[in-house]
Design a protein around this motif. Structure first.
Motif, PDB file in Angstrom:
ATOM      1  N   THR A 107       0.854  -1.194   0.000  1.00  0.00           N
ATOM      2  CA  THR A 107       0.000   0.000   0.000  1.00  0.00           C
ATOM      3  C   THR A 107       0.886   1.238   0.000  1.00  0.00           C
ATOM      4  O   THR A 107       1.780   1.366   0.849  1.00  0.00           O
ATOM      5  CB  THR A 107      -0.925   0.020   1.230  1.00  0.00           C
ATOM      6  OG1 THR A 107      -1.770  -1.133   1.202  1.00  0.00           O
ATOM      7  CG2 THR A 107      -1.791   1.266   1.231  1.00  0.00           C
ATOM      8  N   LEU A 108       0.654   2.124  -0.948  1.00  0.00           N
ATOM      9  CA  LEU A 108       1.451   3.342  -1.093  1.00  0.00           C
ATOM     10  C   LEU A 108       0.662   4.545  -0.600  1.00  0.00           C
ATOM     11  O   LEU A 108      -0.539   4.676  -0.883  1.00  0.00           O
ATOM     12  CB  LEU A 108       1.835   3.554  -2.559  1.00  0.00           C
ATOM     13  CG  LEU A 108       2.505   2.380  -3.281  1.00  0.00           C
ATOM     14  CD1 LEU A 108       2.792   2.760  -4.726  1.00  0.00           C
ATOM     15  CD2 LEU A 108       3.777   1.952  -2.569  1.00  0.00           C
ATOM     16  N   LEU A 109       1.319   5.420   0.166  1.00  0.00           N
ATOM     17  CA  LEU A 109       0.741   6.697   0.579  1.00  0.00           C
ATOM     18  C   LEU A 109       1.518   7.792  -0.139  1.00  0.00           C
ATOM     19  O   LEU A 109       2.720   7.954   0.083  1.00  0.00           O
ATOM     20  CB  LEU A 109       0.833   6.871   2.096  1.00  0.00           C
ATOM     21  CG  LEU A 109       0.411   8.236   2.647  1.00  0.00           C
ATOM     22  CD1 LEU A 109      -1.008   8.582   2.239  1.00  0.00           C
ATOM     23  CD2 LEU A 109       0.542   8.270   4.167  1.00  0.00           C
ATOM     24  N   SER A 110       0.818   8.523  -1.006  1.00  0.00           N
ATOM     25  CA  SER A 110       1.489   9.490  -1.879  1.00  0.00           C
ATOM     26  C   SER A 110       0.825  10.852  -1.795  1.00  0.00           C
ATOM     27  O   SER A 110      -0.356  10.976  -1.432  1.00  0.00           O
ATOM     28  CB  SER A 110       1.449   9.008  -3.337  1.00  0.00           C
ATOM     29  OG  SER A 110       1.863   7.669  -3.458  1.00  0.00           O
ATOM     30  N   LEU A 111       1.596  11.860  -2.151  1.00  0.00           N
ATOM     31  CA  LEU A 111       1.052  13.197  -2.380  1.00  0.00           C
ATOM     32  C   LEU A 111       0.721  13.266  -3.866  1.00  0.00           C
ATOM     33  O   LEU A 111       1.619  13.298  -4.722  1.00  0.00           O
ATOM     34  CB  LEU A 111       2.062  14.269  -1.994  1.00  0.00           C
ATOM     35  CG  LEU A 111       1.636  15.723  -2.244  1.00  0.00           C
ATOM     36  CD1 LEU A 111       0.377  16.055  -1.479  1.00  0.00           C
ATOM     37  CD2 LEU A 111       2.755  16.687  -1.876  1.00  0.00           C
ATOM     38  N   LEU A 112      -0.556  13.257  -4.194  1.00  0.00           N
ATOM     39  CA  LEU A 112      -1.010  13.113  -5.571  1.00  0.00           C
ATOM     40  C   LEU A 112      -1.689  14.399  -6.038  1.00  0.00           C
ATOM     41  O   LEU A 112      -2.630  14.889  -5.395  1.00  0.00           O
ATOM     42  CB  LEU A 112      -1.986  11.936  -5.672  1.00  0.00           C
ATOM     43  CG  LEU A 112      -2.416  11.498  -7.069  1.00  0.00           C
ATOM     44  CD1 LEU A 112      -1.215  11.025  -7.881  1.00  0.00           C
ATOM     45  CD2 LEU A 112      -3.453  10.383  -6.958  1.00  0.00           C
ATOM     46  N   ASP A 113      -1.193  14.932  -7.157  1.00  0.00           N
ATOM     47  CA  ASP A 113      -1.788  16.150  -7.715  1.00  0.00           C
ATOM     48  C   ASP A 113      -3.164  15.847  -8.281  1.00  0.00           C
ATOM     49  O   ASP A 113      -3.384  14.802  -8.910  1.00  0.00           O
ATOM     50  CB  ASP A 113      -0.901  16.719  -8.822  1.00  0.00           C
ATOM     51  CG  ASP A 113       0.395  17.283  -8.282  1.00  0.00           C
ATOM     52  OD1 ASP A 113       0.397  17.708  -7.120  1.00  0.00           O
ATOM     53  OD2 ASP A 113       1.404  17.279  -9.013  1.00  0.00           O
ATOM     54  N   ASN A 114      -4.094  16.790  -8.063  1.00  0.00           N
ATOM     55  CA  ASN A 114      -5.438  16.686  -8.620  1.00  0.00           C
ATOM     56  C   ASN A 114      -5.427  17.273 -10.026  1.00  0.00           C
ATOM     57  O   ASN A 114      -5.101  18.442 -10.220  1.00  0.00           O
ATOM     58  CB  ASN A 114      -6.430  17.436  -7.730  1.00  0.00           C
ATOM     59  CG  ASN A 114      -7.865  17.178  -8.135  1.00  0.00           C
ATOM     60  OD1 ASN A 114      -8.236  17.343  -9.291  1.00  0.00           O
ATOM     61  ND2 ASN A 114      -8.679  16.786  -7.164  1.00  0.00           N
ATOM     62  N   ASP A 115      -5.797  16.448 -11.034  1.00  0.00           N
ATOM     63  CA  ASP A 115      -5.693  16.883 -12.435  1.00  0.00           C
ATOM     64  C   ASP A 115      -6.505  18.136 -12.712  1.00  0.00           C
ATOM     65  O   ASP A 115      -6.027  19.098 -13.305  1.00  0.00           O
ATOM     66  CB  ASP A 115      -6.159  15.757 -13.368  1.00  0.00           C
ATOM     67  CG  ASP A 115      -5.153  14.622 -13.415  1.00  0.00           C
ATOM     68  OD1 ASP A 115      -3.984  14.877 -13.098  1.00  0.00           O
ATOM     69  OD2 ASP A 115      -5.544  13.490 -13.762  1.00  0.00           O
ATOM     70  N   SER A 116      -7.777  18.130 -12.286  1.00  0.00           N
ATOM     71  CA  SER A 116      -8.648  19.274 -12.570  1.00  0.00           C
ATOM     72  C   SER A 116      -8.140  20.526 -11.885  1.00  0.00           C
ATOM     73  O   SER A 116      -8.105  21.607 -12.477  1.00  0.00           O
ATOM     74  CB  SER A 116     -10.081  18.961 -12.123  1.00  0.00           C
ATOM     75  OG  SER A 116     -10.117  18.681 -10.725  1.00  0.00           O
ATOM     76  N   GLU A 117      -7.742  20.368 -10.641  1.00  0.00           N
ATOM     77  CA  GLU A 117      -7.228  21.526  -9.916  1.00  0.00           C
ATOM     78  C   GLU A 117      -5.930  22.018 -10.544  1.00  0.00           C
ATOM     79  O   GLU A 117      -5.669  23.221 -10.613  1.00  0.00           O
ATOM     80  CB  GLU A 117      -6.993  21.148  -8.444  1.00  0.00           C
ATOM     81  CG  GLU A 117      -8.262  20.846  -7.663  1.00  0.00           C
ATOM     82  CD  GLU A 117      -9.063  22.090  -7.400  1.00  0.00           C
ATOM     83  OE1 GLU A 117      -8.530  23.187  -7.592  1.00  0.00           O
ATOM     84  OE2 GLU A 117     -10.246  21.963  -7.018  1.00  0.00           O
ATOM     85  N   ALA A 118      -5.108  21.070 -10.984  1.00  0.00           N
ATOM     86  CA  ALA A 118      -3.840  21.458 -11.595  1.00  0.00           C
ATOM     87  C   ALA A 118      -4.083  22.237 -12.888  1.00  0.00           C
ATOM     88  O   ALA A 118      -3.395  23.213 -13.185  1.00  0.00           O
ATOM     89  CB  ALA A 118      -2.996  20.214 -11.867  1.00  0.00           C
ATOM     90  N   LYS A 119      -5.103  21.780 -13.668  1.00  0.00           N
ATOM     91  CA  LYS A 119      -5.420  22.478 -14.909  1.00  0.00           C
ATOM     92  C   LYS A 119      -5.924  23.886 -14.624  1.00  0.00           C
ATOM     93  O   LYS A 119      -5.572  24.844 -15.306  1.00  0.00           O
ATOM     94  CB  LYS A 119      -6.457  21.684 -15.691  1.00  0.00           C
ATOM     95  CG  LYS A 119      -5.917  20.392 -16.280  1.00  0.00           C
ATOM     96  CD  LYS A 119      -6.998  19.636 -17.033  1.00  0.00           C
ATOM     97  CE  LYS A 119      -6.457  18.330 -17.614  1.00  0.00           C
ATOM     98  NZ  LYS A 119      -7.515  17.563 -18.321  1.00  0.00           N
ATOM     99  N   VAL A 120      -6.798  24.005 -13.623  1.00  0.00           N
ATOM    100  CA  VAL A 120      -7.311  25.320 -13.253  1.00  0.00           C
ATOM    101  C   VAL A 120      -6.179  26.240 -12.832  1.00  0.00           C
ATOM    102  O   VAL A 120      -6.106  27.411 -13.235  1.00  0.00           O
ATOM    103  CB  VAL A 120      -8.359  25.187 -12.125  1.00  0.00           C
ATOM    104  CG1 VAL A 120      -8.731  26.561 -11.582  1.00  0.00           C
ATOM    105  CG2 VAL A 120      -9.595  24.461 -12.637  1.00  0.00           C
ATOM    106  N   ALA A 121      -5.286  25.689 -11.996  1.00  0.00           N
ATOM    107  CA  ALA A 121      -4.155  26.488 -11.535  1.00  0.00           C
ATOM    108  C   ALA A 121      -3.268  26.894 -12.705  1.00  0.00           C
ATOM    109  O   ALA A 121      -2.794  28.033 -12.782  1.00  0.00           O
ATOM    110  CB  ALA A 121      -3.353  25.696 -10.500  1.00  0.00           C
ATOM    111  N   LYS A 122      -3.056  25.947 -13.644  1.00  0.00           N
ATOM    112  CA  LYS A 122      -2.210  26.238 -14.797  1.00  0.00           C
ATOM    113  C   LYS A 122      -2.852  27.302 -15.688  1.00  0.00           C
ATOM    114  O   LYS A 122      -2.179  28.215 -16.177  1.00  0.00           O
ATOM    115  CB  LYS A 122      -1.965  24.952 -15.580  1.00  0.00           C
ATOM    116  CG  LYS A 122      -0.943  25.108 -16.686  1.00  0.00           C
ATOM    117  CD  LYS A 122      -0.636  23.762 -17.329  1.00  0.00           C
ATOM    118  CE  LYS A 122       0.422  23.917 -18.406  1.00  0.00           C
ATOM    119  NZ  LYS A 122       0.736  22.613 -19.057  1.00  0.00           N
TER     120      LYS A 122
END
Length: 646
Positions: A590-605
């Protein structure tokens, strides 16, 4: 014995001690088991080691001084504020309980081993002590609840000098009785040792405390000063009042540990390391002096005595000592089972047996093998069964798999919340009330205050905590915290995040890796970057790998959008990702990661692109306005130059 043989013997003892301690750490058992086995194999079995031939007349003075240092180190952990809570039980254990134990053992030794009453009484006083040398390693493995652990720790430390003192009194009584004045001589010795040892120990502790508190010595000399004072106090006390040295160094340590304004933690850490070395060497040497023929010749009476020690003497002592206390039957049952004998019994029995044999006392030669039999029997039996018994009785602390977070900011809260959802205990510390309030609103356990403070030492609950992650945006706080808890958790379990400050500093302005601990994540994933990603919609998420969706598929899907911080393997062990860690997870992990949110990343970009476009347009407009103004100014100059002069 030739010089090179002596050097080889000393080197062999040191190597054997190190190997035994490492093996004990690996298999989670008290090191005394492996130390005794090594000494027996090296001594009576193979004949490779003869301590008497190696050290000669220095053997027993070395043993005495080593026991003094061990007792001083143990007494440095005795705090009177803890004693207030469990004082009654401990007082009974080291007085009435010790008396009950000694009498039961002495009667058994007289009737089943044919010891004379004098030798039987001496044997009873020798084997009533438990000792911190075996109690502390066993407590680290068993991990009982705080009330039980504190009672056993205090008993082990306090009973050592008391047992040794009683043994001295009985020994002096045996010698004095042959001259017809046994009782009066023994009472006189007892009073002189108690008064003189206590007074001299308190004075030496007070004097050393004053020197430390007023900074009359530089810090690098504190350990040397403490060691020198212990040795001088022990020797002078014994010279003035025979056999009062053990009580002197014990009182000295207790006084120093409870003196206001004196921090003894750095001294205690040094003494702990020194005690491990001395204990290891002593057990190997004393075990090497055993006579196996005497041990096997003891017969069934020795086994009966061992059973009486475990199943009658100890439970009876606990029943008397805990009567009317707040301890429940489960805690009393575990206390009745744990009472391993240690180094003081072995060392003092070896010294007294030799002296009594020289005086011609029958049966004195059996003191050493019988004492070692009790030590081996109690340690082996209790080491193998105490941990399962503590779990069965439900008086064991949880395995220290939890995490202490330095900082309760948004990054720490996000990681702690994810770990808590995976079943791990978390504790967040911070001096910012806003961060603490937000953590408590998120359902996280917190400590409001400085984790390096004295208040934190006394009140911060670290039960079940085994690792530290420093997540403060201030580099100095992370470094101080890893240095503070390095000894508690071990350097392999202390982690700190890189901060923006550290990335901008040169090597000579950054803390060393030794003080900073392991770099959490990697050097590129700094605290500002994690905080920025969280503010732009990134989340901490868990993913369980399968046969169809393995590590490579995880990388192909998420790529640079995921930063793996923790990985739990199929055995349930949680790996903390740090710089240099090579991760090769497989199905079931089981991996615990800091995962970017695609939609939020697009909005931010898109937002960033829009802002950049607007900024570019504003700059262009400003340039055009400046150009127009410039051309207008030029026209005005030309027009004015064409006006004829008067």
């Amino acid at each position: 014995m030739e010089e090179h043989q002596i050097v080889l013997a000393i080197a062999g003892i040191a190597a054997g001690a190190m190997l035994c301690q490492w093996l004990a750490w690996r298999v989670k058992l008290p090191a005394i088991l492996f130390l005794l086995l090594t000494g027996i194999v090296a001594g009576p079995v193979t004949g490779l080691l003869d301590p008497q031939a190696v050290f000669g007349d220095l053997l027993f003075p070395m043993v005495s001084l080593s026991v003094a240092i061990i007792l001083f180190e143990g007494s440095l952990t005795l705090r009177f504020d803890e004693f207030k809570e469990i004082g009654t039980v401990v007082q009974r254990l080291v007085t009435v309980g010790a008396l009950v134990t000694g009498i039961v053992i002495a009667v058994t030794a007289h009737y089943f081993l044919n010891f004379t009453w004098e030798i039987a009484l001496l044997f009873g006083t020798l084997t009533l002590v438990t000792g911190p040398t075996v109690i502390m390693p066993m407590l680290r493995v068993v991990r009982p609840k705080a009330a039980v652990a504190n009672i056993l720790r205090w008993e082990g430390i306090v009973i050592d000098p008391i047992g040794a003192l009683l043994a001295v009194v009985v020994y002096e009584y045996i010698l004095a009785s042959s001259q017809g004045n046994g009782l009066s001589q023994s009472l006189l010795i007892f009073g002189a040792v108690i008064v003189g040892g206590t007074a001299f120990g308190a004075f030496c502790g007070w004097l050393l405390g004053i020197i430390l508190r007023r900074h009359w010595l530089p810090e690098y000399l504190h350990n040397l000063a403490a060691l020198s004072t212990v040795l001088v106090a022990f020797i002078v006390s014994n010279l003035v009042i025979h056999e009062s040295g053990l009580l002197t160094v014990t009182v000295m340590g207790m006084w120093l540990a409870n003196m206001r304004g004196v921090d003894v933690r750095h001294i205690l850490h040094f003494k702990e390391s020194l005690s491990v070395l001395l204990i290891s060497v002593l057990f190997i040497m004393l075990a090497a002096r055993l006579d196996l023929q005497q041990l096997t010749a003891l017969g069934p009476g020795a086994l009966i005595l061992l059973l009486v020690v475990q199943f009658i003497a100890r439970p009876l002592s606990i029943a008397v000592s805990t009567y009317g206390s707040n301890l429940n039957w489960r805690e009393r049952a575990l206390l009745s089972w744990i009472a391993p004998r240690g180094i003081v019994a072995a060392a003092v029995s070896a010294i007294f047996a030799l002296r009594l044999q020289e005086q011609g006392y029958a049966g004195a030669g059996l003191l050493v093998p019988m004492t070692f039999l009790v030590i081996i029997g109690t340690v082996v039996l209790q080491s193998a069964t105490s941990r399962p018994l503590a779990h069965l009785l439900k008086v064991a602390e949880p395995t220290p798999s939890g995490y202490l977070f330095i900082g309760a900011n948004s990054v720490a809260r996000g990681i702690a919340k994810a770990l808590q959802s995976m079943g791990y205990r978390v504790l967040l510390t911070d001096s910012s009330w806003e961060n603490i309030r937000a953590s408590r609103m998120a359902g996280l356990t917190t400590y409001f205050g400085n984790p390096m403070s004295q208040h934190a030492d006394e009140n911060m609950d670290l039960v079940g905590i085994g690792r530290l992650i420093a997540l403060s945006p201030i580099a100095e706080i992370n470094v101080l915290s890893t240095m503070r808890f390095r000894h508690d958790f071990g350097p392999e379990n202390t982690f700190s995040v890189m901060t923006g400050q550290e990335t901008r500093r040169s090597e000579k302005h950054r803390a060393s890796d030794e003080h900073r601990g392991r770099i959490f994540g990697d050097a590129e994933m700094t605290f500002p970057k994690m905080a920025s990603r969280l503010s732009h919609g990134a989340e901490f998420k868990t993913t369980t790998l399968t046969e169809n969706f393995g590590w490579q598929e995880y990388l192909d899907k998420h790529g640079s959008k995921a930063t793996v911080l923790f990985a739990r393997d199929t055995k349930g062990w949680l790996h903390v990702l740090h710089e240099g860690h090579m991760l090769q997870p497989s199905a079931g992990w089981t991996l615990l990661s800091l995962l970017d949110n695609d939609s939020e990343a697009k909005v931010a970009k898109a937002k960033e692109a829009k802002e950049a476009k607007e900024a570019k347009a504003a700059i262009k407009e400003a340039k055009e306005e400046a150009k127009a103004d410039n051309e207008s100014n030029k026209s005005e100059v030309v027009a004015s130059s064409n006006i004829p002069s008067a």
